[in-house]
Design an enzyme around this catalytic site. Structure first.
Site, mmCIF file in Angstrom:
data_model
loop_
_atom_site.group_PDB
_atom_site.id
_atom_site.type_symbol
_atom_site.label_atom_id
_atom_site.label_comp_id
_atom_site.label_asym_id
_atom_site.label_seq_id
_atom_site.Cartn_x
_atom_site.Cartn_y
_atom_site.Cartn_z
ATOM 1 N N LYS A 1 46.737 49.485 40.752
ATOM 2 C CA LYS A 1 45.692 48.804 41.528
ATOM 3 C C LYS A 1 45.139 49.743 42.590
ATOM 4 C CE LYS A 1 47.124 44.005 41.020
ATOM 5 N NZ LYS A 1 47.587 42.866 41.802
ATOM 6 N N HIS B 1 43.951 50.341 49.014
ATOM 7 C CA HIS B 1 42.849 49.998 49.916
ATOM 8 C C HIS B 1 43.129 50.424 51.366
ATOM 9 C CE1 HIS B 1 45.330 46.633 51.071
ATOM 10 N NE2 HIS B 1 45.350 46.190 49.831
ATOM 11 N N HIS C 1 46.385 49.583 52.906
ATOM 12 C CA HIS C 1 47.535 50.424 52.564
ATOM 13 C C HIS C 1 47.525 51.708 53.397
ATOM 14 C CE1 HIS C 1 47.379 48.148 48.578
ATOM 15 N NE2 HIS C 1 48.514 47.802 49.139
HETATM 16 N N1 ARG Z 1 57.842 43.256 51.499
HETATM 17 C C1 ARG Z 1 56.549 43.188 51.369
HETATM 18 N N2 ARG Z 1 56.005 42.083 50.884
HETATM 19 N N3 ARG Z 1 55.827 44.222 51.724
HETATM 20 C C2 ARG Z 1 54.431 44.346 51.587
HETATM 21 C C3 ARG Z 1 54.013 44.695 50.205
HETATM 22 C C4 ARG Z 1 52.529 44.852 50.076
HETATM 23 C C5 ARG Z 1 51.974 44.551 48.721
HETATM 24 N N4 ARG Z 1 52.423 45.463 47.728
HETATM 25 C C6 ARG Z 1 50.449 44.563 48.808
HETATM 26 O O1 ARG Z 1 49.838 45.515 48.419
HETATM 27 O O2 ARG Z 1 49.866 43.636 49.307
#
Ligand code: ARG
Length: 459
Positions: free
Chosen positions: A77, A80, A83
């Site tokens: 994905k 963005h 991130h």
């Molecule tokens: N432990 C967690 N949920 N951390 C954040 C993860 C963020 C998730 N992968 C996203 O892109 O939205």
């Protein structure tokens, strides 16, 4: 000496600067300055590089093991702006905690599980290419995922294939798993290189995939504890309302029995506590996930984990308009490349660039600083508009200015005898003392802007 006592006057009554305060006749106040200040008369030494990391002020800060989870992109994905912010802010928090004497574990929690891997796997089997995967892995995985999504809209076959592929993954079918494994490994390898440019290391690359079994156990546990309610739609939920009146619920199991993002997060938190026995855990994501983490911590408490109190979500505002020449940002690398290219372009307009040994390298370093510092300027919760010109300005609170100041100060310090040497020496020393306070303050609210403000004033 004019010192800035605006920060913590109470603690600064007597500290590493002022040893004694006494009043005398005629309203005279005498400050007896600590002997350590005599250090100002010594030449610059090795310990100047350690800048403020051993102040007495820090003895009041609780130390322990801190797990910081940040960046956490999703495989195939978009990477963005959120991130990017998480990466930069999380790294700041990890560095800060480390400098204050904590044992820090830096964790990247990849989005590497879920139905989307069914689509990705099935998509790759149909229109993927090993060659493209080797040459430009992130781009290819993204393309395959986008195409699979599009085709799935009105193609029942691919929908079915996706579901089957995900089922195979859940059952650990070796062929499906090996493809998935390849996607994951290749992604981590690519990211590691890009993170390196930003100076961001990780100790652990974990991910949602590690916790799917445990997520099942979590559901069982919730069941036996009587915390699980089944809805009319067949999903299983936990009541997370303050009043216990079901006014707010969190779904932990779909009607088809598969786990969700939050279920894996519950399992992951418990697993991390067992594995690392942290004293505090910090999650860094944008504010759209605030409720998610409130629910997560609430459920952990309901399950009888007192350490849920030491979990914290550091959230930040949204960034609008981050784009590059290639258009909307899809890959982290593009943003970094753009920062570097624009910086180089700006440098080429300036005359001094011609004397530089390696302008490309300088542009890279200054460009990365520019990206980082612009993110630290305001309060973390604030949304902001991304503006390349603003970020790369040579003056003001920008990374470009800070790098310039740093270079200038270093060259001054490197000279043994400069005309106003004592004055500079004194200023550097005073700034070292103030730096302690800045770190101390940053630790209280985890806001990087104190540091930026301090650094931009450094002369
Ligand atoms: N432990 C967690 N949920 N951390 C954040 C993860 C963020 C998730 N992968 C996203 O892109 O939205």
């Amino acid at each position: 000496i004019e010192l800035n006592y605006l920060y913590f006057p109470a603690q600064l009554n007597k500290d590493n600067v002022v040893e004694e305060i006494s009043t005398g006749p005629g309203g005279m106040i005498t400050f007896k300055v600590h002997r350590k200040l005599l250090k100002m008369l010594e030449p610059f030494g090795e310990e100047d590089a350690k800048f403020g990391f051993n102040s007495e002020l820090f003895n009041t800060v609780k130390k322990g093991k801190t797990l910081v989870e940040f960046s956490s992109p999703n495989i195939a994905k978009k990477f963005h702006a959120g991130h990017l912010r998480s990466t930069i802010i999380g790294n700041f928090i990890a560095n800060l905690k480390e400098s204050l004497g904590n044992h820090v574990i830096r964790m990247n929690y990849l989005g590497d599980w879920g139905m989307q891997f069914g689509l990705l796997g099935a998509g790759f089997e149909q229109f993927g290419s090993q060659e493209k995967l080797n040459v430009n892995p992130l781009q290819h995985l993204f393309d395959v995922y986008v195409q699979a999504n599009k085709e799935a809209e009105d193609n029942k076959e691919i929908q079915l294939a996706a579901r089957e592929f995900f089922q195979k993954l859940e059952q650990h079918d070796s062929q499906a798993m090996s493809l998935w494994q390849q996607f994951r490994e290749i992604t981590v390898k690519e990211y590691q290189q890009v993170y390196k440019r930003l100076g961001v290391p990780f100790d652990v690359y974990s991910g949602e995939s590690f916790h799917q079994e445990q997520a099942r156990e979590v559901v069982q546990l919730l069941q036996t504890r009587g915390l699980l309610k089944t809805t009319e739609r067949g999903t299983s939920v936990v009541d997370v309302s303050a009043e216990g009146d079901m006014s707010s619920c969190s779904t932990v199991l779909r009607s088809d029995g598969t786990s969700l993002y939050i279920t894996r997060d519950i399992a992951a938190a418990i697993d991390r506590k067992e594995k690392f026995n942290f004293d505090e855990m910090i999650y860094v994501t944008d504010k759209s996930q605030q409720n998610h983490f409130l629910h997560l911590f609430h459920i952990l408490r309901l399950m009888g984990h007192p350490w849920a109190e030491s979990c914290r979500h550091v959230s930040f505002g949204l960034v609008q308009g981050m784009s590059t020449r290639r258009g909307e940002v899809v890959f982290l690398e593009d943003v970094l490349d753009e920062a570097c290219a624009r910086m180089l372009h700006n440098m080429q307009q300036a005359t001094t660039t011609k004397e530089m040994a390696d302008p490309g390298d300088t542009a890279e370093k200054v460009g990365m600083s520019a990206l980082i510092v612009q993110d630290f300027r305001g309060p973390l919760e604030a949304d902001y508009r991304f503006d390349w010109d603003r970020i790369l300005q040579a003056q003001g609170d920008t990374g470009v200015f800070l790098q310039y100041t740093h270079a200038r100060l270093r060259s001054t310090c490197a000279q043994k005898f400069v005309p106003n040497w004592l004055l500079i020496r004194m200023q550097v020393f005073i700034n070292q003392l103030l730096f302690d306070e800045v770190l101390y303050q940053s630790n209280r609210d985890l806001q990087p802007r104190h540091l930026v403000t301090f650094l931009t004033k450094l002369r």
